[in-house]
Write a protein that holds these residues in place. Structure first.
Motif, mmCIF file in Angstrom:
data_model
loop_
_atom_site.group_PDB
_atom_site.id
_atom_site.type_symbol
_atom_site.label_atom_id
_atom_site.label_comp_id
_atom_site.label_asym_id
_atom_site.label_seq_id
_atom_site.Cartn_x
_atom_site.Cartn_y
_atom_site.Cartn_z
ATOM 1 N N PRO A 222 0.798 -1.217 0.000
ATOM 2 C CA PRO A 222 0.000 0.000 0.000
ATOM 3 C C PRO A 222 0.839 1.280 0.000
ATOM 4 C CG PRO A 222 0.223 -0.796 2.235
ATOM 5 C CD PRO A 222 0.966 -1.779 1.347
ATOM 6 N N GLY A 223 0.188 2.368 -0.388
ATOM 7 C CA GLY A 223 0.767 3.692 -0.194
ATOM 8 C C GLY A 223 1.595 4.220 -1.350
ATOM 9 N N ASP A 224 2.155 5.391 -1.107
ATOM 10 C CA ASP A 224 2.975 6.115 -2.067
ATOM 11 C C ASP A 224 4.376 5.498 -2.091
ATOM 12 O OD1 ASP A 224 4.515 8.035 -3.451
ATOM 13 O OD2 ASP A 224 3.307 9.691 -2.698
ATOM 14 N N PRO A 225 4.888 5.143 -3.267
ATOM 15 C CA PRO A 225 6.225 4.534 -3.329
ATOM 16 C C PRO A 225 7.330 5.452 -2.802
ATOM 17 C CG PRO A 225 5.463 5.138 -5.521
ATOM 18 C CD PRO A 225 4.280 5.250 -4.608
ATOM 19 N N LYS A 226 7.090 6.749 -2.797
ATOM 20 C CA LYS A 226 8.093 7.681 -2.277
ATOM 21 C C LYS A 226 8.220 7.595 -0.756
ATOM 22 C CE LYS A 226 7.284 10.834 -6.141
ATOM 23 N NZ LYS A 226 6.715 12.131 -6.577
ATOM 24 N N ASN A 227 7.295 6.875 -0.123
ATOM 25 C CA ASN A 227 7.347 6.728 1.335
ATOM 26 C C ASN A 227 8.162 5.520 1.786
ATOM 27 O OD1 ASN A 227 5.808 9.005 1.801
ATOM 28 N ND2 ASN A 227 3.870 7.899 1.915
ATOM 29 N N VAL A 228 8.791 4.818 0.830
ATOM 30 C CA VAL A 228 9.674 3.697 1.195
ATOM 31 C C VAL A 228 11.069 3.930 0.602
ATOM 32 C CG1 VAL A 228 7.904 1.957 1.607
ATOM 33 C CG2 VAL A 228 8.676 2.372 -0.724
ATOM 34 N N PRO A 229 11.720 5.052 0.935
ATOM 35 C CA PRO A 229 13.042 5.343 0.360
ATOM 36 C C PRO A 229 14.085 4.295 0.700
ATOM 37 C CG PRO A 229 12.580 6.789 2.224
ATOM 38 C CD PRO A 229 11.295 6.085 1.912
ATOM 39 N N TYR A 230 13.926 3.632 1.848
ATOM 40 C CA TYR A 230 14.867 2.571 2.232
ATOM 41 C C TYR A 230 14.809 1.413 1.246
ATOM 42 C CZ TYR A 230 10.387 1.414 4.449
ATOM 43 O OH TYR A 230 9.046 1.207 4.705
ATOM 44 N N ALA A 231 13.614 1.106 0.741
ATOM 45 C CA ALA A 231 13.470 0.031 -0.236
ATOM 46 C C ALA A 231 14.034 0.440 -1.593
ATOM 47 C CB ALA A 231 11.998 -0.361 -0.377
ATOM 48 N N VAL A 232 13.854 1.705 -1.947
ATOM 49 C CA VAL A 232 14.410 2.221 -3.198
ATOM 50 C C VAL A 232 15.931 2.107 -3.177
ATOM 51 C CG1 VAL A 232 14.679 4.271 -4.657
ATOM 52 C CG2 VAL A 232 12.468 3.772 -3.595
ATOM 53 N N GLU A 233 16.537 2.451 -2.053
ATOM 54 C CA GLU A 233 17.995 2.375 -1.938
ATOM 55 C C GLU A 233 18.473 0.922 -1.986
ATOM 56 O OE1 GLU A 233 21.885 3.246 -1.790
ATOM 57 O OE2 GLU A 233 20.221 4.619 -2.169
ATOM 58 N N THR A 234 17.740 0.023 -1.343
ATOM 59 C CA THR A 234 18.102 -1.394 -1.395
ATOM 60 C C THR A 234 18.047 -1.918 -2.825
ATOM 61 O OG1 THR A 234 17.356 -1.841 0.868
ATOM 62 C CG2 THR A 234 17.426 -3.712 -0.646
ATOM 63 N N ALA A 235 16.975 -1.573 -3.544
ATOM 64 C CA ALA A 235 16.851 -2.013 -4.939
ATOM 65 C C ALA A 235 17.986 -1.446 -5.783
ATOM 66 C CB ALA A 235 15.499 -1.585 -5.500
#
Length: 339
Positions: A222-235
């Protein structure tokens, strides 16, 4: 039991309450599926939302023990034209109203859901309050206007696993980064004999690589993808080291990690009847969708990627792949199951 749905623009719908009693707030969205309401009710990606079902009869085959996408429901509310109190199906265990009461989900029936869906299509999804207790319409509208926006909430931690666990399999090991994964994603991997290592959304790249997977998959959520910056950095750290794929929120996270942009859609895609075209072979699939954000196609043009799938309803990006690395993702749900 009278119930009221008040939208932030001042529009009000009244009906009969069912399920749980009380008051709740969330983003009002609509789903066009004709069946699959149990999957919708238990899809973690609906966390923070009040869902309107456009199909007029909901609950006619009850709730069974098989069609769960999660153990619990994370909806903030459920709006239908008519809820069936006498389901008929050999698998039915209990009524939808009983399930919703158990899960604390407030429902409203006897609502003109066609008019409500048309309103949201015209003006976009919006904040709303649903109540079976408060009869003060002005007060409910004011609450809707003052509740947090959807993008202001970090919803993934509410639905994702907090601990790593393993689903045994004899095939390749796949690490599933859980943002609120539907059970059917896990089922599809199990059908392919994969060993699935499910990890929390904040897991670091080093930890994931230390599990020695054959590939990494980023789930929906759920939610805005910009609210999971930790996951973006991991990817970002994983890309180029190991094959990586994603669905829905996972698709958006991969896009952000490559340098693309995402945006909030006017009313999103939610249903089990959305046409998506495979641009490689021209084949059209009727697919399951549940997303209110999309990848900005203009932002992909400067990247070394190719758009692979496109929505035939509005032309939005439904999939892309990297041109030289084993990276691919889709916005829709190829694992199927409504929700």
């Amino acid at each position: 039991m009278k119930a009221i749905l008040a939208l932030e623009d001042g529009t009000v719908f009244e009906g009969r309450g069912f399920g749980a009693e009380g008051e709740s707030w969330g983003e009002a969205v609509f789903n066009t599926s004709m069946t699959g309401y149990q999957e919708v009710l238990t899809d973690p990606s609906y966390s923070g939302q009040i869902v309107i079902m456009t199909y007029p009869l909901i609950g006619n085959y009850g709730i069974n023990r098989y069609d769960y996408e999660a153990k619990n429901s994370f909806l903030r509310g459920f709006i239908v034209r008519e809820n069936c109190e006498h389901p008929s199906n050999w698998m039915a265990r209990y009524r939808i109203s009983d399930f919703m009461a158990r899960e604390g989900v407030i429902g409203i029936a006897k609502v003109d859901t066609r008019a409500l869906a048309r309103h949201l299509r015209k003006y976009g999804t919006m904040r709303a309050v649903i109540s079976t207790k408060n009869r003060n319409i002005r007060d409910l509208i004011e609450k809707a206007r003052n509740c947090p926006g959807f993008s202001d909430q970090e919803l993934v931690p509410e639905v994702a696993t907090t601990e790593t666990y393993i689903i045994p399999g004899e095939g390749p090991r796949v690490v599933l980064v859980d943002f609120g994964s539907k059970k059917n994603i896990k089922r599809r991997f199990q059908e392919r004999q994969c060993e699935i290592v499910v990890v929390p959304p904040y897991s670091k790249a080093d930890y994931i690589m230390g599990l020695n997977p054959a590939g990494v998959f980023l789930s929906d959520g759920p939610g805005d993808p910009k609210n999971v910056p930790y996951a973006v950095e991991t990817a970002r750290q994983l890309i180029g080291k190991i094959p990586i794929g994603g669905i829905c929120l996972g698709h958006q996270v991969i896009a952000l990690s490559l340098g693309a942009k995402t945006y909030k859609m006017k009313f999103g895609h939610r249903g089990a009847n959305h046409p998506v075209k495979d641009l490689k072979n021209g084949r059209v699939y009727i697919t399951s969708h549940n997303h209110g954000f999309a990848v900005d196609e203009e932002s992909l043009k400067e990247l070394n990627v190719t758009v692979t799938h496109r929505s035939l309803n509005d032309g939005t990006v439904e999939g892309f792949k990297h041109n030289s690395l084993p990276v691919f993702s889709v916005q829709y749900h190829p694992e199927a199951s409504p929700g």
